[in-house]
Design an enzyme around this catalytic site. Structure first.
Site, short mmCIF file in Angstrom:
data_model
loop_
_atom_site.label_atom_id
_atom_site.label_comp_id
_atom_site.label_asym_id
_atom_site.label_seq_id
_atom_site.Cartn_x
_atom_site.Cartn_y
_atom_site.Cartn_z
N HIS A 241 0.85 -1.20 0.00
CA HIS A 241 0.00 0.00 0.00
C HIS A 241 0.88 1.24 0.00
O HIS A 241 1.96 1.24 0.58
CB HIS A 241 -0.92 0.03 1.23
CG HIS A 241 -2.07 0.97 1.08
ND1 HIS A 241 -1.99 2.29 1.44
CD2 HIS A 241 -3.30 0.79 0.54
CE1 HIS A 241 -3.13 2.88 1.16
NE2 HIS A 241 -3.95 1.99 0.60
N GLU A 300 -7.78 -5.38 -0.56
CA GLU A 300 -8.32 -6.13 -1.69
C GLU A 300 -8.28 -7.64 -1.48
O GLU A 300 -9.02 -8.37 -2.13
CB GLU A 300 -7.56 -5.77 -2.97
CG GLU A 300 -7.59 -4.30 -3.32
CD GLU A 300 -8.95 -3.81 -3.79
OE1 GLU A 300 -9.95 -4.13 -3.10
OE2 GLU A 300 -9.02 -3.10 -4.79
#
Ligand code: ACO
Length: 358
Positions: A241, A300
């Protein structure tokens, strides 16, 4: 010049705070951990306060907007040949533009109504009319399957929509704010955001997460498969991320939701065991490959399992993400528009110089 605008601050917002060092997400003063039992409509009310005055009973207004938006559906067969996110974007583009509450509510309703309809059209079925009195999550599931969802299914979708409702200045939200800063209106902002969301480095990752799980097949294959993928220079979908340097708190929220679905029998235990083995192997490998760059599970990974268990086809996962993130996009677009300031950064010219000046 900062490639990718990493660490560049481009907006002030009261909407959400992504604390990357501590793995904490705060939405309008409330920690994600404390939003556990909330409905999506409650989080919308939190985001909309002060930006869209006069929404009254938001659940009722959103229900009415779902019914209104259904009228904008078209049975154009060319749409069904497109990936669902592109078809949905084409349908959103037909909605009237504006900066008012009515436009925001239509846009919130649009992915929730268009996605089930597109999925049904593409399998030769008629779309199902929205029910204004239903809660948002239950109505989405009912419009997909034609059956009233079980309470744990609605709760899982609600948990997902709440978890992804807003997340600082991510790529799609930034795109929405750039367009809003020109005064173009909320529909134009939403279209820009949808376009940004579809990329695999942003909202397009969960489909490929399932492709990865399918390719791995069995927990004992995880290490070998992931090692080869990294050796080929591939990125492991569902990990890493831009902001979080510790675990993405949304991954934990969704992992809990997935485990609850598994307890109710909605997820094959073997599928969950495979995912957990892949996650453990990937985290171990990434730690060794990039010791200086913490690469943890992102939102996700468990999104993929949750949406699969709820019966969404993987090609439609990004559309479901848009159902939740639309709330954040609308509030951010409004917040940006209210500043009255055009977003217009500069670039450094590194191309050829004109002959006479050389
Ligand atoms: N797998 C393997 N290596 C990775 C991964 C990954 N998932 N993520 C980052 N890296 C590596 C990069 O290759 C890079 O290595 P290098 O320095 O040797 O080139 C290093 O870690 C730093 O990567 P950056 O590209 O600088 O990290 P960035 O902040 O731009 O990336 C991103 C964030 C795009 C999410 C990235 O981690 C990624 O591609 N993940 C996989 C796709 C994914 O899961 N997307 C969903 C993100 S969540 C969301 O947007 C909703």
């Amino acid at each position: 010049m900062v490639n990718g605008l990493e660490d560049v601050i481009a907006a002030e917002t009261v909407l959400s705070d992504v604390d990357g060092a501590n793995g904490r997400l705060v939405v309008r003063g409330v920690s994600l951990d404390d939003l556990g039992g909330s409905r999506y409509e409650d989080v919308l009310a939190l985001l909309f306060g002060g930006f869209f005055p006069g929404y009254g009973n938001l659940a009722a207004s959103l229900g009415a907007a779902r019914v209104e938006v259904f009228e904008y559906l078209t049975r154009d067969p060319a749409l069904f040949r497109l990936p669902p996110i592109d078809a949905m974007r084409a349908l959103v583009a037909r909605l009237p533009d504006g900066d008012d509450l009515g436009t925001a509510l239509r846009l919130l309703a649009a992915p929730a109504v268009f996605t089930p309809a597109l999925l049904r059209f593409s399998s030769g079925k008629d779309p199902i009319l929205p029910e204004a009195s239903s809660d948002h999550a239950s109505d989405i599931l009912r419009m997909c399957s034609g059956k009233a969802p079980r309470s744990e299914q609605s709760a899982a979708l609600d948990r997902y929509l709440v978890t992804v409702a807003d997340h600082g200045l991510n790529a799609s939200t930034f795109a929405a704010r750039v367009v809003a800063s020109t005064g173009a209106g909320l529909t134009s902002s939403a279209l820009a955001a949808l376009s940004a969301l579809k990329g695999p480095l942003h909202g397009g990752a969960p489909g490929p997460v399932l492709d990865m799980l399918d390719a791995i097949g069995q927990p004992e294959n995880a290490l070998g498969w992931l090692t080869s993928a990294l050796e080929r220079g591939e990125r492991l979908m569902g990990f890493g991320h831009r902001i979080y340097r510790v675990r993405d708190p949304r991954a934990d929220a969704l992992k809990t939701a997935v485990r609850m679905l598994a307890q109710s029998g909605a997820i094959d235990p073997a599928r969950l065991a495979l995912a957990e083995a892949v996650e453990a192997a990937a985290l171990d490998l990434l730690k060794h490959k990039k010791p200086d760059r913490p690469l943890e599970t992102n939102v996700e990974f468990y999104t993929a399992l949750l949406l699969e268990a709820l019966g969404f086809p993987r090609a439609a996962f990004t559309c479901v993400f848009a159902m939740g993130r639309m709330g954040g996009w609308m509030a951010h677009a409004r917040e940006q528009a209210l500043t009255g300031r055009l977003i217009r950064p500069k670039s450094v010219y590194v191309g050829p110089v004109p002959r006479e000046a050389a």
